[in-house]
Design an enzyme around this catalytic site. Structure first.
Site, PDB file in Angstrom:
ATOM      1  N   CYS A 176       1.049  -1.356  -0.221  1.00  0.00           N
ATOM      2  CA  CYS A 176       0.083  -0.130   0.233  1.00  0.00           C
ATOM      3  C   CYS A 176       1.232   1.481  -0.263  1.00  0.00           C
ATOM      4  CB  CYS A 176      -1.146  -0.144   1.121  1.00  0.00           C
ATOM      5  SG  CYS A 176      -2.371  -1.627   1.337  1.00  0.00           S
ATOM      6  N   HIS A 180      -3.492   6.684   2.918  1.00  0.00           N
ATOM      7  CA  HIS A 180      -4.005   5.475   2.470  1.00  0.00           C
ATOM      8  C   HIS A 180      -4.919   5.501   2.760  1.00  0.00           C
ATOM      9  CE1 HIS A 180      -4.273   1.597   1.283  1.00  0.00           C
ATOM     10  NE2 HIS A 180      -4.368   0.852   2.032  1.00  0.00           N
ATOM     11  N   ASN A 193     -10.292   0.157   0.031  1.00  0.00           N
ATOM     12  CA  ASN A 193      -9.049  -0.392   0.534  1.00  0.00           C
ATOM     13  C   ASN A 193      -8.515  -0.651  -0.460  1.00  0.00           C
ATOM     14  OD1 ASN A 193      -5.952  -0.779   0.764  1.00  0.00           O
ATOM     15  ND2 ASN A 193      -6.004  -0.861   2.918  1.00  0.00           N
TER      16      ASN A 193
HETATM   17  O1  UT7 Z   1      -3.739  -1.162   3.767  1.00  0.00           O
HETATM   18  C1  UT7 Z   1      -3.223  -2.077   4.948  1.00  0.00           C
HETATM   19  C2  UT7 Z   1      -4.655  -3.285   4.830  1.00  0.00           C
HETATM   20  N1  UT7 Z   1      -5.530  -3.212   6.110  1.00  0.00           N
HETATM   21  C3  UT7 Z   1      -5.918  -2.580   7.448  1.00  0.00           C
HETATM   22  O2  UT7 Z   1      -6.004  -1.649   7.167  1.00  0.00           O
HETATM   23  C4  UT7 Z   1      -6.223  -3.388   8.002  1.00  0.00           C
HETATM   24  C5  UT7 Z   1      -6.647  -2.525   9.433  1.00  0.00           C
HETATM   25  N2  UT7 Z   1      -7.740  -3.326  10.559  1.00  0.00           N
HETATM   26  C6  UT7 Z   1      -8.170  -2.463  10.454  1.00  0.00           C
HETATM   27  O3  UT7 Z   1      -9.085  -2.048   9.176  1.00  0.00           O
HETATM   28  C7  UT7 Z   1      -9.826  -3.440  11.496  1.00  0.00           C
HETATM   29  O4  UT7 Z   1      -8.800  -3.867  12.581  1.00  0.00           O
HETATM   30  C8  UT7 Z   1     -10.318  -4.173  10.990  1.00  0.00           C
HETATM   31  C9  UT7 Z   1     -11.597  -3.759   9.618  1.00  0.00           C
HETATM   32  C10 UT7 Z   1      -9.987  -5.110  10.378  1.00  0.00           C
HETATM   33  C11 UT7 Z   1     -11.661  -4.890  12.360  1.00  0.00           C
HETATM   34  O5  UT7 Z   1     -11.744  -4.144  13.164  1.00  0.00           O
HETATM   35  P1  UT7 Z   1     -11.217  -4.258  14.874  1.00  0.00           P
HETATM   36  O6  UT7 Z   1     -12.359  -3.312  15.266  1.00  0.00           O
HETATM   37  O7  UT7 Z   1     -10.231  -4.287  14.663  1.00  0.00           O
HETATM   38  O8  UT7 Z   1     -12.195  -5.809  14.524  1.00  0.00           O
HETATM   39  P2  UT7 Z   1     -11.314  -6.651  16.011  1.00  0.00           P
HETATM   40  O9  UT7 Z   1     -10.749  -7.754  14.385  1.00  0.00           O
HETATM   41  O10 UT7 Z   1     -10.909  -6.472  17.073  1.00  0.00           O
HETATM   42  O11 UT7 Z   1     -12.718  -7.654  15.589  1.00  0.00           O
HETATM   43  C12 UT7 Z   1     -14.119  -7.402  16.715  1.00  0.00           C
HETATM   44  C13 UT7 Z   1     -14.818  -8.153  16.430  1.00  0.00           C
HETATM   45  C14 UT7 Z   1     -14.235  -9.825  16.179  1.00  0.00           C
HETATM   46  O12 UT7 Z   1     -16.386 -10.721  17.037  1.00  0.00           O
HETATM   47  P3  UT7 Z   1     -15.360 -11.351  18.837  1.00  0.00           P
HETATM   48  O13 UT7 Z   1     -14.020 -11.628  19.263  1.00  0.00           O
HETATM   49  O14 UT7 Z   1     -15.471  -9.407  19.613  1.00  0.00           O
HETATM   50  O15 UT7 Z   1     -16.768 -12.221  18.904  1.00  0.00           O
HETATM   51  C15 UT7 Z   1     -14.970 -10.109  15.483  1.00  0.00           C
HETATM   52  O16 UT7 Z   1     -14.969 -11.394  15.059  1.00  0.00           O
HETATM   53  O17 UT7 Z   1     -15.920  -8.409  15.522  1.00  0.00           O
HETATM   54  C16 UT7 Z   1     -15.292  -9.688  14.598  1.00  0.00           C
HETATM   55  N3  UT7 Z   1     -15.555  -9.178  13.041  1.00  0.00           N
HETATM   56  C17 UT7 Z   1     -16.442  -9.277  12.017  1.00  0.00           C
HETATM   57  N4  UT7 Z   1     -18.121  -8.981  12.982  1.00  0.00           N
HETATM   58  C18 UT7 Z   1     -18.570  -8.757  11.284  1.00  0.00           C
HETATM   59  C19 UT7 Z   1     -14.444  -9.500  12.207  1.00  0.00           C
HETATM   60  N5  UT7 Z   1     -14.987  -9.502  10.958  1.00  0.00           N
HETATM   61  C20 UT7 Z   1     -16.403  -8.599  10.886  1.00  0.00           C
HETATM   62  C21 UT7 Z   1     -17.296  -8.696   9.976  1.00  0.00           C
HETATM   63  N6  UT7 Z   1     -18.250  -8.440  10.061  1.00  0.00           N
HETATM   64  N7  UT7 Z   1     -16.437  -8.206   8.677  1.00  0.00           N
END
Ligand code: UT7
Length: 321
Positions: free
Chosen positions: A111, A248, A278
């Site tokens: 990225c 980004h 993204n």
């Molecule tokens: O170019 C660089 C590329 N990468 C990035 O930019 C990624 C940067 N990170 C992020 O954008 C965020 O970390 C994410 C959007 C990927 C995830 O958001 P988060 O607020 O960090 O969520 P999390 O991974 O802490 O997950 C929270 C909850 C989990 O459930 P539990 O364990 O609390 O029950 C996940 O299983 O949300 C759940 N979850 C979802 N729920 C519904 C994870 N993905 C999803 C989803 N829909 N798509």
């Protein structure tokens, strides 16, 4: 001496995929995706290649700059989703647009790839080797995404953005910094592709993109404000001097975190992630082209271009438009 951006262009695949549509593929919801990322839709290739999208963006950037393909001396393509191991995407784009006189090659810094490519163009111009360059970020990430992984598939989209840059005596790129940290490579990787070794009769596992979302999130929010401040220092400027921060487009909450740490109001952080998600190396030039075509960029404006991603890599460049 420096380089300035004379023209911008971008291209998206025809097919738009809404959050709603993804709810039929993985256990997610429009509300979750919007609240946690700010993304509302993304574009997914139904056959458009990295070179197709890249070539369209390049033609539009040349047209916007009032230049012809034959004038281009250097063509750099940033991508982490090339269709082929060879020829490189830049050479495929060169052939499509007829930039017969250009030297063309690819660069992969995920990225941050477009930024690193722009800075590479600067170095060639500064060294007196070339006087102009066409720099494009183009991705078809939908090939690499695991569409069963709700933690990552909701984020990414396909697209391309390009700029035509030319040597200038004042303004343009005023300073930049770049960083890489290979020790954190596991945080975001896509392994196992193109490893089918016929000699050993090995069959590769299909490698999809794997991501530790929280780790990337905190890396970006911690590292990018410091990186931007470092680059501003090189240009002799401070955050308050900046008109627009073109970052980004990974996650709205990441941008909010960065704005907070820089003590800069979010209004100076334009976003298009709601529409396109993204798009990795295409993200910054897609955003830049949108603003340019909306007439939101004015001569003398100070712009920060900053990105981060797999590698891990990150960087920032300060531009006087
Ligand atoms: O170019 C660089 C590329 N990468 C990035 O930019 C990624 C940067 N990170 C992020 O954008 C965020 O970390 C994410 C959007 C990927 C995830 O958001 P988060 O607020 O960090 O969520 P999390 O991974 O802490 O997950 C929270 C909850 C989990 O459930 P539990 O364990 O609390 O029950 C996940 O299983 O949300 C759940 N979850 C979802 N729920 C519904 C994870 N993905 C999803 C989803 N829909 N798509």
């Amino acid at each position: 001496m420096s380089i300035r951006i004379l023209g911008t262009g971008s291209a998206l695949p025809k097919r738009r995929v809404t959050n709603e549509e993804l709810t039929g593929m993985v256990d997610t919801s429009d509300q979750w995706i919007r609240e946690r990322t700010g993304i509302g839709s993304r574009y997914v290739s139904t056959g458009e290649t990295v070179a197709d999208l890249g070539a369209r963006a390049c033609c539009l950037a040349l047209e916007n700059a009032g230049k012809s393909a034959g004038e281009v001396e250097l063509l750099l393509a940033a991508t982490c989703s090339p269709e082929d191991a060879a020829p490189c995407e830049a050479c495929q784009i060169q052939a499509k647009i007829g930039a017969a006189g250009a030297v063309a090659f690819d660069l992969n810094a995920a990225c941050a790839g477009f930024l690193f490519a722009l800075h590479t163009a600067w170095a060639y111009v500064e060294a007196g080797i070339y006087t102009n360059a066409l720099v494009v970020g183009s991705e078809v990430l939908s090939k690499l995404v695991d569409w069963d992984d709700r933690g990552s598939c909701i984020l990414f989209g396909d697209g391309a953005g390009a700029v035509y840059v030319e040597k200038c005596q004042e303004g343009g790129l005023m300073g930049f910094v770049q960083h890489s940290d290979g020790s954190q490579g596991e945080a975001l990787c896509c392994r196992g592709r193109q490893l089918d070794n016929a000699f050993f009769r090995q069959t590769p596992e299909r490698g999809y993109l794997q991501m530790d979302g929280r780790r990337i999130f905190s890396f970006a929010v911690r590292q990018i404000p410091t990186t931007i401040s470092e680059a501003l220092g090189k240009a002799g400027l401070e955050a308050e001097d900046v008109d627009l921060f073109l970052l980004h487009q990974a996650n709205r909450r990441i941008l909010e975190g960065i704005a907070g740490r820089l003590d800069a109001d979010l209004g100076r952080f334009p976003m298009n992630l709601d529409q396109v998600g993204n798009t990795s190396s295409a993200s910054i030039p897609l955003l830049l082209d949108g603003l340019n075509r909306q007439g939101r960029l004015h001569r003398g404006m100070i712009l920060v271009l900053s990105g981060f991603g797999a590698g891990l890599t990150c960087g920032a460049g300060i531009w006087k438009w």
